[in-house]
Write a protein that holds these residues in place. Sequence first.
Motif, PDB file in Angstrom:
ATOM      1  N   GLN A   1      72.902  32.336  36.046  1.00 13.93           N
ATOM      2  CA  GLN A   1      72.387  32.097  37.389  1.00 13.93           C
ATOM      3  C   GLN A   1      72.833  30.733  37.916  1.00 13.93           C
ATOM      4  OE1 GLN A   1      68.086  31.970  37.616  1.00 13.93           O
ATOM      5  NE2 GLN A   1      68.060  31.984  39.856  1.00 13.93           N
ATOM      6  N   ILE A   2      72.859  29.751  37.041  1.00 15.43           N
ATOM      7  CA  ILE A   2      73.261  28.411  37.475  1.00 15.43           C
ATOM      8  C   ILE A   2      74.772  28.357  37.707  1.00 15.43           C
ATOM      9  CG2 ILE A   2      73.313  25.972  36.793  1.00 15.43           C
ATOM     10  CD1 ILE A   2      70.715  26.523  35.227  1.00 15.43           C
ATOM     11  N   ILE A   3      75.537  29.088  36.892  1.00 11.42           N
ATOM     12  CA  ILE A   3      76.985  29.154  37.125  1.00 11.42           C
ATOM     13  C   ILE A   3      77.265  29.821  38.471  1.00 11.42           C
ATOM     14  CG2 ILE A   3      79.168  30.138  36.317  1.00 11.42           C
ATOM     15  CD1 ILE A   3      78.202  27.785  34.660  1.00 11.42           C
ATOM     16  N   ASP A   4      76.506  30.860  38.804  1.00 13.20           N
ATOM     17  CA  ASP A   4      76.675  31.512  40.109  1.00 13.20           C
ATOM     18  C   ASP A   4      76.392  30.524  41.243  1.00 13.20           C
ATOM     19  OD1 ASP A   4      77.311  33.873  38.872  1.00 13.20           O
ATOM     20  OD2 ASP A   4      75.301  34.743  39.047  1.00 13.20           O
ATOM     21  N   ALA A   5      75.340  29.728  41.094  1.00 11.82           N
ATOM     22  CA  ALA A   5      75.019  28.716  42.115  1.00 11.82           C
ATOM     23  C   ALA A   5      76.136  27.677  42.192  1.00 11.82           C
ATOM     24  CB  ALA A   5      73.686  28.048  41.786  1.00 11.82           C
ATOM     25  N   PHE A   6      76.682  27.330  41.031  1.00 15.45           N
ATOM     26  CA  PHE A   6      77.776  26.360  40.986  1.00 15.45           C
ATOM     27  C   PHE A   6      78.984  26.874  41.771  1.00 15.45           C
ATOM     28  CE2 PHE A   6      81.606  24.523  39.260  1.00 15.45           C
ATOM     29  CZ  PHE A   6      81.289  23.193  39.004  1.00 15.45           C
ATOM     30  N   MET A   7      79.318  28.140  41.567  1.00 17.30           N
ATOM     31  CA  MET A   7      80.504  28.696  42.221  1.00 17.30           C
ATOM     32  C   MET A   7      80.329  28.820  43.734  1.00 17.30           C
ATOM     33  SD  MET A   7      82.370  28.767  39.654  1.00 17.30           S
ATOM     34  CE  MET A   7      83.806  29.350  40.559  1.00 17.30           C
TER      35      MET A   7
ATOM     36  N   LYS B   1      70.628  24.639  45.591  1.00 15.66           N
ATOM     37  CA  LYS B   1      71.191  25.983  45.725  1.00 15.66           C
ATOM     38  C   LYS B   1      70.310  27.022  45.041  1.00 15.66           C
ATOM     39  CE  LYS B   1      74.975  25.192  48.029  1.00 15.66           C
ATOM     40  NZ  LYS B   1      75.184  25.797  49.380  1.00 15.66           N
ATOM     41  N   LEU B   2      69.590  26.602  44.008  1.00 22.48           N
ATOM     42  CA  LEU B   2      68.703  27.517  43.296  1.00 22.48           C
ATOM     43  C   LEU B   2      67.375  27.706  44.021  1.00 22.48           C
ATOM     44  CD1 LEU B   2      69.352  26.262  39.661  1.00 22.48           C
ATOM     45  CD2 LEU B   2      69.988  28.503  40.580  1.00 22.48           C
ATOM     46  N   GLY B   3      67.174  26.991  45.136  1.00 19.51           N
ATOM     47  CA  GLY B   3      65.956  27.143  45.922  1.00 19.51           C
ATOM     48  C   GLY B   3      64.771  26.371  45.391  1.00 19.51           C
ATOM     49  N   LEU B   4      65.014  25.364  44.561  1.00 14.10           N
ATOM     50  CA  LEU B   4      63.909  24.564  44.030  1.00 14.10           C
ATOM     51  C   LEU B   4      63.402  23.605  45.104  1.00 14.10           C
ATOM     52  CD1 LEU B   4      65.302  23.766  40.457  1.00 14.10           C
ATOM     53  CD2 LEU B   4      63.926  25.721  41.228  1.00 14.10           C
ATOM     54  N   ASP B   5      62.115  23.234  45.020  1.00 20.97           N
ATOM     55  CA  ASP B   5      61.519  22.368  46.046  1.00 20.97           C
ATOM     56  C   ASP B   5      62.089  20.959  45.956  1.00 20.97           C
ATOM     57  OD1 ASP B   5      59.629  20.606  44.310  1.00 20.97           O
ATOM     58  OD2 ASP B   5      59.119  22.666  43.722  1.00 20.97           O
ATOM     59  N   SER B   6      61.841  20.172  47.005  1.00 19.73           N
ATOM     60  CA  SER B   6      62.448  18.843  47.109  1.00 19.73           C
ATOM     61  C   SER B   6      61.998  17.916  45.985  1.00 19.73           C
ATOM     62  CB  SER B   6      62.098  18.210  48.463  1.00 19.73           C
ATOM     63  OG  SER B   6      60.698  18.089  48.621  1.00 19.73           O
ATOM     64  N   GLN B   7      60.752  18.039  45.546  1.00 20.63           N
ATOM     65  CA  GLN B   7      60.283  17.180  44.462  1.00 20.63           C
ATOM     66  C   GLN B   7      61.043  17.485  43.172  1.00 20.63           C
ATOM     67  OE1 GLN B   7      56.055  16.768  44.043  1.00 20.63           O
ATOM     68  NE2 GLN B   7      56.158  16.300  41.868  1.00 20.63           N
ATOM     69  N   THR B   8      61.225  18.765  42.878  1.00 18.08           N
ATOM     70  CA  THR B   8      61.976  19.136  41.669  1.00 18.08           C
ATOM     71  C   THR B   8      63.429  18.673  41.777  1.00 18.08           C
ATOM     72  OG1 THR B   8      60.554  21.077  41.380  1.00 18.08           O
ATOM     73  CG2 THR B   8      62.638  21.057  40.186  1.00 18.08           C
ATOM     74  N   GLN B   9      64.004  18.752  42.966  1.00 15.17           N
ATOM     75  CA  GLN B   9      65.378  18.285  43.153  1.00 15.17           C
ATOM     76  C   GLN B   9      65.498  16.800  42.815  1.00 15.17           C
ATOM     77  OE1 GLN B   9      67.054  19.399  47.016  1.00 15.17           O
ATOM     78  NE2 GLN B   9      65.712  21.204  47.070  1.00 15.17           N
ATOM     79  N   HIS B  10      64.542  16.002  43.265  1.00 20.73           N
ATOM     80  CA  HIS B  10      64.576  14.573  42.958  1.00 20.73           C
ATOM     81  C   HIS B  10      64.345  14.324  41.468  1.00 20.73           C
ATOM     82  CE1 HIS B  10      65.054  12.796  46.921  1.00 20.73           C
ATOM     83  NE2 HIS B  10      64.240  13.713  47.392  1.00 20.73           N
ATOM     84  N   HIS B  11      63.487  15.112  40.855  1.00 19.24           N
ATOM     85  CA  HIS B  11      63.266  14.962  39.415  1.00 19.24           C
ATOM     86  C   HIS B  11      64.551  15.286  38.635  1.00 19.24           C
ATOM     87  CE1 HIS B  11      58.583  15.399  39.573  1.00 19.24           C
ATOM     88  NE2 HIS B  11      59.039  14.297  40.132  1.00 19.24           N
ATOM     89  N   VAL B  12      65.251  16.335  39.053  1.00 20.83           N
ATOM     90  CA  VAL B  12      66.525  16.680  38.409  1.00 20.83           C
ATOM     91  C   VAL B  12      67.525  15.542  38.588  1.00 20.83           C
ATOM     92  CG1 VAL B  12      68.513  18.236  38.565  1.00 20.83           C
ATOM     93  CG2 VAL B  12      66.188  19.177  38.562  1.00 20.83           C
ATOM     94  N   TYR B  13      67.543  14.950  39.778  1.00 22.91           N
ATOM     95  CA  TYR B  13      68.456  13.826  40.039  1.00 22.91           C
ATOM     96  C   TYR B  13      68.168  12.666  39.082  1.00 22.91           C
ATOM     97  CZ  TYR B  13      70.750  10.002  42.518  1.00 22.91           C
ATOM     98  OH  TYR B  13      71.542   8.933  42.835  1.00 22.91           O
TER      99      TYR B  13
END
Length: 546
Positions: free
Chosen positions: A497-503, A362-374
Motif C-alpha cells: 500500500q505504501i509503495i502504491d502511494a509512493f508511485m 498520500k495515505l490519508g493520515l491526519d495532519s498530526q500523524t503527518q507531523h509525527h512521521v516527519y
Amino acid sequence: MSEFIAQSVLPASQLRRPQQVAETLQDYFRTPFYLVTRQCTLRHSAPSSSGGVNLDSTFVLPNTLPLDEVLTATEPFNHAISGEKSTLVIPMGSHATPFALCGNIASADVRLSVPLVKTVIENLDQHQQITSNSQQLDEYASQVTRDFEELSWLRSLAERQELWHPQNDLKNIASVILPPLCDVLCVEAIFLFVTDAQTGSDTLAFRAGECDVRHETMLELVGEFVGQTIEQPVVRNPNNLHKGWKGLDGIRSCALVPIANNSQRFGWLVMVNKQARDEASPVDDPLSLSQHCEFGTFEAGLLQSAGLNLAAHASNLESFRQIEDLVVGVIRAMINSIDAKDAYTRGHSDRVAAMARLLAHKLGLDSQTQHHVYMAGLLHDIGKIGVPDSILGKPSRLTNEEFSIVARHPEIGYSILKHLKQLDFVLPGVLHHHECIDGSGYPHGLAGEEIPLMGRILAVADAYDAMTSTRPYRDGMPRAKAEAILQAGAGEQWDRQIIDAFMQCTDEIYGICQVNRQHPTLVGENRCNDAQWDEIDFAVNLSLSK
C-alpha cells in the motif's frame, strides 16, 4: 411657613409615619390632626403635589395641657377641653426627638379613640414589617439567583476541560467564557487586554457585548494602571467615577481586574456600564435604580474569578512554552550531533523526513500523524551516535561484523529517546524502520502489520534515499532503477500500500531529493531558513499538548 421650613423641622423619614396615622384618623374623626414639636405645630393633611407636609398655625394646645406633658407622653391619651370636645394626644417621636400628633375630637368618640389609635399604629407597623419582609425576600431571592448564576458559570469552566488546552490562547478562551459572563453580570461589555511580555504594552484582544465606548478610551483607562501593582478589583461607580479619572466618555460605571500571577502580568479584564435587571426597581425610583446600576462585590468578585482562571492558564502556557523550547533544543542538539559524526546523515534524515510526510499525506493520515512521521524521519538514525566513526566513515563496503554493529542503531536510538516522554511518538519509527514485510528485517524480525505503520512508511523513504544517494564506495542509482526495485519488493520487503502511494507521487519525491541535495538547509552554520525548525516546533507542540 413654607413647605421647605416644615421639612426642615423634622427629616422626611420621621414625617412619613405620623403623616400616614394622621390621614387615617382624619378620615375617621372628621377633624384635622396636627404634629406638635418644640419648634412649631404642623397640620397633617393629604400630601402636597411635591410630597411635602403643609403647615397650619391655627392649632393651639389647651391652657390646661402643658407642652411638656404632650412631648413626654409614652401612650395615647385624651385631655378634656369641655363637655363636648377633647384633645387626643398620640406620642410619635423618641426621647431624642419628641413630637406628637394632636387633634380635637368629639367627647362621644373618646372611649374608642385610644384603642383605635393603637390599632391604626399596630396595623401600620405590621404593614411596614410586611413590606420590609417582602423587600428582604426579594433581596434574598435576587442573591440566590446571582449565586446560582455564579455557580453555573464557574461549573461550566470546570466542565469544559478543552478550554484549557495548551493550544488555546487567552483570546480563544475569552471568546467562550466572557459572553455568558456579560449576561450573568448584566453589563454592556467586557474587554480582554493582553500584555506583551517584551514591551509591556496592552492590546485589545477581545470584546464581549456591545457598547459605545471608543477603543482609545479603553486603552487610556487601562493605561492609568500600567506600572502599578493591582491585586484587587478596581471599581468605579457613578458616584465616584469622576474622581481622578479622565477620558471616560460613554462609561457610566466600570470595574477592572488584572490577569496576573505573583511575578508577571498577562493582561486585564475590564467590564463597563452595569445594567439594571428586568426585575429591578421601577424607573420612578431613581435612587433604587441607580443602586441597581452600580458594580458591587458580586460583580467584582466574579470578574476577578475570570481573571484568576485566565491568569492560571496564561502561566501554564508560559511553562508549556519553556518545556517546548527545551525539547526543541534537545532535538536540535541530537540532530547536530548526528551531522557531526556523518555528513551523509544530514541530508539523508532531512530527505527521509520530507518524503515520509508526503507518503503519510498520500495515505490519508491526519495532519498530526503527518507531523509525527516527519519528526520520526528526522530522528530515525539518531542511534548512529553509538556507531564508531571508523565504521560510519569507512570509504569501502562494510564487513558482516561491521554491518552488525551498524544494524544496532535502531535499538540504540530507541534507548536514547525512550527517556524523553515528549518524543515517545517517534519511537515506533526509530525502532522499526529497518523491518521487512516478510519478517527478514531487523532488529525484531517483525512481519506484515506487526510492523508499526510509521516504521513501514519510513522504511520506504529510507530505502529510496539510500539507493539514490552517492556514498564513498558507490554512486547513487538512477531514479528509474530505484523505483523499479521498490515495485519489485512490494509485498515482500516493503508494504504494498505504501509503495502504491509512493508511485503516485514519484515526481514530488524526486523533487524533494534533488532540491535538498543541491541546497541542504536543515542543519549547519549556513542554514538558509528555519522552516524545518518550524516543523519541529509544531510537532513537539502537538506532542506536549496531548
